[in-house]
Design a protein around this motif. Structure first.
Motif, PDB file in Angstrom:
ATOM      1  N   ALA A 170      26.315  55.451  23.151  1.00 23.67           N
ATOM      2  CA  ALA A 170      25.857  54.307  24.138  1.00 23.67           C
ATOM      3  C   ALA A 170      27.054  54.507  24.976  1.00 23.67           C
ATOM      4  O   ALA A 170      28.197  54.647  24.520  1.00 23.67           O
ATOM      5  CB  ALA A 170      26.083  52.856  23.255  1.00 23.67           C
ATOM      6  N   ALA A 171      27.198  54.047  26.094  1.00 27.98           N
ATOM      7  CA  ALA A 171      28.269  54.085  26.982  1.00 27.98           C
ATOM      8  C   ALA A 171      28.798  52.666  27.329  1.00 27.98           C
ATOM      9  O   ALA A 171      28.099  51.643  27.414  1.00 27.98           O
ATOM     10  CB  ALA A 171      27.800  54.554  28.540  1.00 27.98           C
ATOM     11  N   ARG A 172      29.797  52.646  26.847  1.00 33.27           N
ATOM     12  CA  ARG A 172      30.513  51.059  26.969  1.00 33.27           C
ATOM     13  C   ARG A 172      31.895  51.195  27.753  1.00 33.27           C
ATOM     14  O   ARG A 172      32.485  50.162  28.472  1.00 33.27           O
ATOM     15  CB  ARG A 172      31.120  50.834  25.378  1.00 33.27           C
ATOM     16  N   GLU A 173      32.286  52.446  28.015  1.00 29.84           N
ATOM     17  CA  GLU A 173      33.445  52.504  28.899  1.00 29.84           C
ATOM     18  C   GLU A 173      33.363  53.415  29.821  1.00 29.84           C
ATOM     19  O   GLU A 173      32.538  54.463  30.076  1.00 29.84           O
ATOM     20  CB  GLU A 173      34.595  52.995  28.141  1.00 29.84           C
ATOM     21  N   LEU A 174      34.064  53.293  30.970  1.00 31.45           N
ATOM     22  CA  LEU A 174      34.017  54.255  32.099  1.00 31.45           C
ATOM     23  C   LEU A 174      35.555  54.856  32.333  1.00 31.45           C
ATOM     24  O   LEU A 174      36.561  53.932  32.462  1.00 31.45           O
ATOM     25  CB  LEU A 174      33.721  53.393  33.451  1.00 31.45           C
ATOM     26  N   PRO A 175      35.634  55.975  32.395  1.00 31.31           N
ATOM     27  CA  PRO A 175      36.928  56.275  32.693  1.00 31.31           C
ATOM     28  C   PRO A 175      37.275  56.433  34.197  1.00 31.31           C
ATOM     29  O   PRO A 175      36.369  56.757  34.907  1.00 31.31           O
ATOM     30  CB  PRO A 175      36.937  57.947  31.957  1.00 31.31           C
ATOM     31  N   LEU A 176      38.423  55.726  34.461  1.00 28.54           N
ATOM     32  CA  LEU A 176      38.470  55.676  35.934  1.00 28.54           C
ATOM     33  C   LEU A 176      38.939  56.828  36.569  1.00 28.54           C
ATOM     34  O   LEU A 176      38.355  56.954  37.861  1.00 28.54           O
ATOM     35  CB  LEU A 176      39.499  54.616  36.009  1.00 28.54           C
ATOM     36  N   ARG A 177      39.442  57.822  36.024  1.00 31.97           N
ATOM     37  CA  ARG A 177      39.507  58.851  36.524  1.00 31.97           C
ATOM     38  C   ARG A 177      39.532  60.046  35.892  1.00 31.97           C
ATOM     39  O   ARG A 177      39.849  60.001  34.554  1.00 31.97           O
ATOM     40  CB  ARG A 177      40.882  58.798  37.102  1.00 31.97           C
ATOM     41  N   GLU A 178      38.895  61.198  36.329  1.00 27.36           N
ATOM     42  CA  GLU A 178      38.693  62.199  35.400  1.00 27.36           C
ATOM     43  C   GLU A 178      39.359  63.384  36.002  1.00 27.36           C
ATOM     44  O   GLU A 178      39.378  63.617  37.256  1.00 27.36           O
ATOM     45  CB  GLU A 178      37.041  62.522  35.209  1.00 27.36           C
ATOM     46  N   SER A 244      44.765  58.071  31.159  1.00 26.10           N
ATOM     47  CA  SER A 244      43.356  58.349  30.958  1.00 26.10           C
ATOM     48  C   SER A 244      43.095  56.649  30.739  1.00 26.10           C
ATOM     49  O   SER A 244      42.838  56.165  29.744  1.00 26.10           O
ATOM     50  CB  SER A 244      43.217  59.010  29.549  1.00 26.10           C
ATOM     51  N   GLU A 245      42.925  56.056  31.959  1.00 30.14           N
ATOM     52  CA  GLU A 245      42.510  54.520  32.052  1.00 30.14           C
ATOM     53  C   GLU A 245      40.859  54.468  31.659  1.00 30.14           C
ATOM     54  O   GLU A 245      40.217  55.125  32.534  1.00 30.14           O
ATOM     55  CB  GLU A 245      43.137  54.096  33.178  1.00 30.14           C
TER      56      GLU A 245
END
Ligand code: ADP
Length: 993
Positions: A170-178, A244-245
């Motif tokens: 499941a996707a719960r978080e979005l890395p703001l920058r990769e 790694s926000e």
């Protein structure tokens, strides 16, 4: 309890409290750290509990759905199609267009150029890039799949479409920058779309410690994420620190929540959708068809079945993007609680549990505690829900719940340990108390150390050759164990067989012969008793001890045929044997407790309480012993021949033994609760209603008595008389019951003992009477005789004078004999030397018997004895001789004191259950002050008229004694110079004493 020990106890409890809270909170945290899935699961459930939110108006999704594929054929389509779509959408002037489709591979130049042109035309298109892992020169490399350079140039921004999927998919978080291996970074597409939509320059994005800001917006990231340092693997490229926000995506609902805002790609391309729908909106283009693109699980999808199948549809990437954009739009950023806060919450939950458990005590304890725990869990759940839904905080629900649930059993365990230790202390108290209580006789000693050798004693009493006592071992099998034996032939086989084998089966009603016949062992040691081996014939006597149907043991005596034990002695033997057997069985019941007197064991025990079974056993044994002691003391007190009364310090009676109750002529129950002093006063004869002054005096006396007893601690002793006719005399001793070793403590109550001294009193009285007899009555005639005889011996007296003197001597001697006889008669009667011989007699006959002797005497004085006997007089049960002598005394007195030629009337009549015999004369009467005293020994009315009347002063005393021995009475009614009437009242059916 002293202040110090109290303080240390409180400190001890607080320490326990803190320890339990720490352990419980730690347990909660460990679960979160070691099993993050649990935390995720709880968070998903919270999100599901919150429910779906309406999709925002700002977002429009253009879906490459099944319908579009059906319309334009299999994907990938020629890029010109997308270019057309972009143109159409751009015509509506959306704020930004996000294309969640990767264009990293070139196709035909034409198509690529068309798309690039469309992108450029629109001016606000955000294109997708994706991080992939690719094997390159042997090493695994993380690189970007970027749009074609032309497209990239034309686009307003490039945003990555990576989401962080967790172990459950499941996707719960979005890395703001990769970033990739070369430290090329891209911001997330959601962020870029929002930025482009807001018309903010890319350079305006700035990272802050707790999030990312751009154009007045601030994306808050989950706290607790350490800033990671990423550096490029390439030596040439510069190392860059990238935080790694991650932003938690606030999914508005399950897959399909954006349906109202979704338009089919085909419809848009076909112009069926007005471009107006895109005005001012953020248009998100992406695949939703199941056959296309990556589909991700959302928190609304959860694994529920045991086989791990997921329920709920997976979410296409574009919808995840829409959710991410919505999160930023609405600024709904969930904050995770930092560990320290989670731990604090867990500790609070544990503390609340302990508090609730401490409060929920008493009746229905278990139900109350369960309710309290359930209530606490509900509160935790409600608070968590509120925190999650209203304040967007991911609550530390798991640690809190686990801490609460862990603290409960720990708290209960601690309490049961404390209770257990408390019980140990109580047991120790009990044991201490036990040492000071009088042991019951049965407790004398366990096997062996009995103060007497019972078998030898019994053999001695019964004059038997051998004696053996058996104890019944267990009732179902009727086995008997030899407990004691005397007489060598009996003891020898026992020693050989040992006590374990020394059992013999013996049915309760089986004779010893049958028992011997059925058992070898028994035969062995009864062979002597049965006389098989001996030259003298002997017989064995078997007597069941206790209830014959269910005996507790048996007594066996062997005696020669010709010498049977005497039955009374045999009964004594049975009593002794039964007492011994009872003592043995009680001793066997005792268990454990021996180590309580060993200091080390005591210490160890205070550190770690004993097992609950041990306690139950111990308490049971102690209880039995204490109960036996109490019962024994109680029985001993009841068996005392003296009256015993225990009262509290105010004089309220709490215990009366049967003897004391009998003394008061009341039942024990009637006396308990009443006032001791009041009872004593009432029971004394001659007590009449007291007037106020006397009441006051009695009160004063009582206070005086209490003061002496309780304050001065002086035992009080006095003689009292209780009961009426016959009154009995007692020595009353009062003393205070005091606490403390030597009676120095507080007074607990008063104990009164009443010893019957009637007999001593009587003996004393008799002694006094003898003294009086000798000093007054005998001395006078003896002195006279002595004087006259001296006169006769020393001097010559003429015949006439001598005859007169001799007559006087004779009269005095007669008087002496009379006196001694009367006295002896009375003394015999009083001292029971002359018992009563009651027999049925007719009252008339009885009186007539006395009158027959007196008729001639009366005639000498011309006195007529008038008989008035009522007809049908009942027969009496009486000692005829004594009663007729009593009547004789009365009539003789009447004749003696009557003037000549008068009448003495003798009347006999029935009065209820009594027969009255009345003797009336016309004599001088008896002065009132003498009326009671004439019944005393040697008393004669002091008056001249009596001087000539011969008498001893014992006649009426005899009458009264006879009357009272028959349960009757004698009274006198008299009027001076008119006459006297003596009334002898005898019950028909007397209670003779
Ligand atoms: P006694 O041998 O002196 O008669 P009792 O005990 O019989 O002794 O009587 C005691 C005293 O009671 C007598 O001495 C007398 O004073 C008085 N008494 C007894 N009977 C009568 C009576 N019938 N009339 C007057 N006095 C009596």
């Amino acid at each position: 309890m002293t202040d110090k020990t109290h303080k240390s106890r409180v400190a001890y409890q607080v320490a326990w409290f803190i320890a339990i809270i720490a352990v419980a909170a730690m347990a909660g945290m460990v679960v979160v750290w070691r099993a993050p899935g649990v935390d995720r699961y709880v968070r998903d459930r919270l999100m599901q509990a919150r429910g779906a939110l309406p999709p925002p108006d700002e977002i429009v999704i253009v879906a490459i759905d099944e319908a579009s594929i059906a319309r334009f054929g299999r994907f990938p389509w020629p890029r010109a199609l997308m270019a057309q779509a972009l143109d159409r959408i751009a015509a509506g002037r959306p704020k930004a267009i996000a294309v969640d489709v990767l264009y990293s591979e070139p196709t035909t130049n034409e198509d690529d150029r068309a798309l690039a042109e469309s992108v450029a035309r629109a001016g606000n298109v955000v294109l997708a890039a994706q991080l992939i892992e690719s094997p390159e020169a042997g090493a695994r490399r993380i690189t970007w799949l970027r749009p074609l350079p032309d497209l990239e140039r034309a686009a307003a921004a490039i945003g990555h479409v990576n989401v962080l999927t967790e172990s459950d998919g499941a996707a719960r978080e979005l890395p703001l920058r990769e970033l990739d291996d070369r430290a090329v970074t891209f911001w997330a597409m959601a962020l870029q779309t929002m930025r482009v939509g807001g018309g903010v320059a890319e350079s305006a994005i700035h990272e802050l410690p707790r999030g990312v800001g751009f154009g007045g917006r601030m994306i808050l990231t989950e706290s607790q994420r350490a800033a990671a340092t990423f550096s490029a693997r390439d030596a040439q490229s510069q190392a860059e620190i990238v935080q790694s926000e991650r932003m938690a995506i606030d999914f508005i609902g399950p897959t399909g929540s954006f349906a109202p805002k979704t338009y089919s790609f085909a419809e848009v391309l076909d112009g069926r959708i007005s471009p107006e729908v895109f005005r001012g909106k953020l248009a998100l283009i992406g695949a939703t068809a199941a056959t296309l693109g990556e589909q991700i699980a959302s928190p609304f999808v959860h694994q529920e079945t045991a086989d791990g199948r997921q329920h709920g549809a997976l979410m296409p990437g574009v919808e995840v993007l829409a959710n991410a954009v919505t999160t930023i739009l609405r600024a709904r950023y969930y904050r995770a609680t930092p560990d320290w806060l989670a731990m604090l919450c867990a500790a609070l939950a544990a503390a609340a549990t302990l508090l609730l458990l401490a409060m929920a005590q008493g009746r229905f304890e278990t139900a109350k505690q369960l309710l309290a725990l359930a209530g606490l869990i509900v509160v935790i759940l409600a608070l968590s829900w509120a925190a999650f839904v209203w304040w967007l905080i991911a609550p530390p629900l798991v640690p809190a719940l686990i801490a609460a649930v862990t603290a409960a059993p720990l708290g209960l365990l601690r309490r049961s340990l404390a209770t257990s230790a408390e019980l140990d202390a109580r047991i120790a108290d009990y044991e201490r108390a036990e040492d000071r209580l009088t042991p019951s006789l049965n407790e004398a000693a366990p096997t062996g150390e009995f103060p007497f050798a019972p078998a030898a004693l019994i053999a001695g009493i019964a004059e038997a050759d051998a004696a053996a006592i058996f104890v019944r071992v267990d009732s179902p099998t009727n086995h008997y164990r030899l407990a004691a034996a005397h007489g060598a032939p009996m003891a020898a086989p026992l020693a050989k067989s040992g006590s374990a084998r020394g059992t013999l089966p013996l049915a309760p009603r089986l004779s010893i012969m049958e028992a011997v016949a059925s058992n070898d062992d028994a035969a062995d040691y009864f062979s002597f008793a049965a006389g098989r081996r001996s030259e003298t014939l002997r017989r064995a006597l078997v007597i069941a001890l206790g209830d014959a149907g269910d005996p507790v043991g048996a007594l066996v005596l062997a005696h020669p045929f010709e010498r049977e034990p005497e039955s009374r002695r045999l009964r004594l033997c049975v009593e002794i044997a039964a007492s011994y057997v009872t003592a043995l069985s009680l001793a066997r019941q005792e268990t454990g407790g021996a180590d309580s007197r060993r200091p080390l064991a005591g210490k160890l025990r205070s550190l770690w309480p004993r097992g609950i079974e041990w306690k139950a056993r111990m308490l049971g044994a102690l209880n039995r012993r204490l109960l036996a002691r109490t019962l024994f003391v109680d029985r001993a007190l009841r068996s005392v021949e003296d009256g015993l009364i225990v009262a509290d310090v105010t004089g309220r009676i709490t215990f009366v033994n049967p003897r004391a109750a009998a003394m008061f002529g009341l039942r024990e129950r009637a006396l308990i609760g009443s006032d001791l002093f009041e009872r004593l006063r009432e029971a004394e004869p001659g007590t009449i209603r007291l007037d106020d002054a006397e009441m006051k005096r009695a009160k004063g006396e009582r206070l005086e008595m209490l003061t002496r007893l309780l304050v001065e601690r002086q035992p009080q002793e006095r003689e009292i008389t209780l009961g009426k006719a016959p009154a009995r005399h007692y020595t009353l001793r009062l003393s205070a019951v005091c606490a403390g070793e030597n009676g120095a403590g507080a007074a607990l109550g008063i104990v009164a003992s009443l010893a019957d001294i009637t007999r001593q009193r009587e003996l004393q009285q008799m002694k006094n009477d003898v003294m009086a007899l000798v000093t007054h009555e005998l001395r006078t005639p003896l002195t006279a005789i002595q004087g006259i005889s001296e006169l006769l011996a020393e001097y010559d007296v003429d015949d006439e004078q001598r005859r007169g003197l001799n007559r006087t001597i004779n009269a005095e001697a007669k008087r002496l004999v009379h006196l001694v006889n009367d006295y002896l008669d009375l003394a015999r009667l009083e001292s029971d030397a002359r018992p009563l011989y009651p027999a049925p007699v007719r009252a008339a006959a009885l009186v007539e018997r006395a009158l027959a002797l007196l008729d001639p005497i009366a005639a000498r004085q011309s006195i007529r004895l008038v008989r008035r006997f009522a007809p049908n007089l009942p027969a009496l049960l009486a000692d005829a001789e004594l009663v007729s002598r009593a009547v004789n005394n009365l009539v003789a007195n009447a004749i003696k004191f009557s003037p000549e030629k008068s009448e003495v009337i003798i009347e006999a009549r029935a009065d209820g259950d009594d027969v009255l015999i009345e003797v009336a004369d016309c004599g001088p009467g008896i002065p009132p002050e003498s009326r009671e005293r004439i019944f005393e020994k040697f008393y004669r009315v002091p008056r001249l008229a009596d001087a000539d009347a011969p008498g001893t002063g014992l006649g009426l005393t005899f009458v009264r004694e006879v009357a009272e021995r028959h349960g009757g009475s004698v009274t006198v009614e008299s009027e001076l110079d008119v006459g006297s009437t003596f009334i002898l009242r005898l019950p028909v059916n007397p209670q003779m004493s």
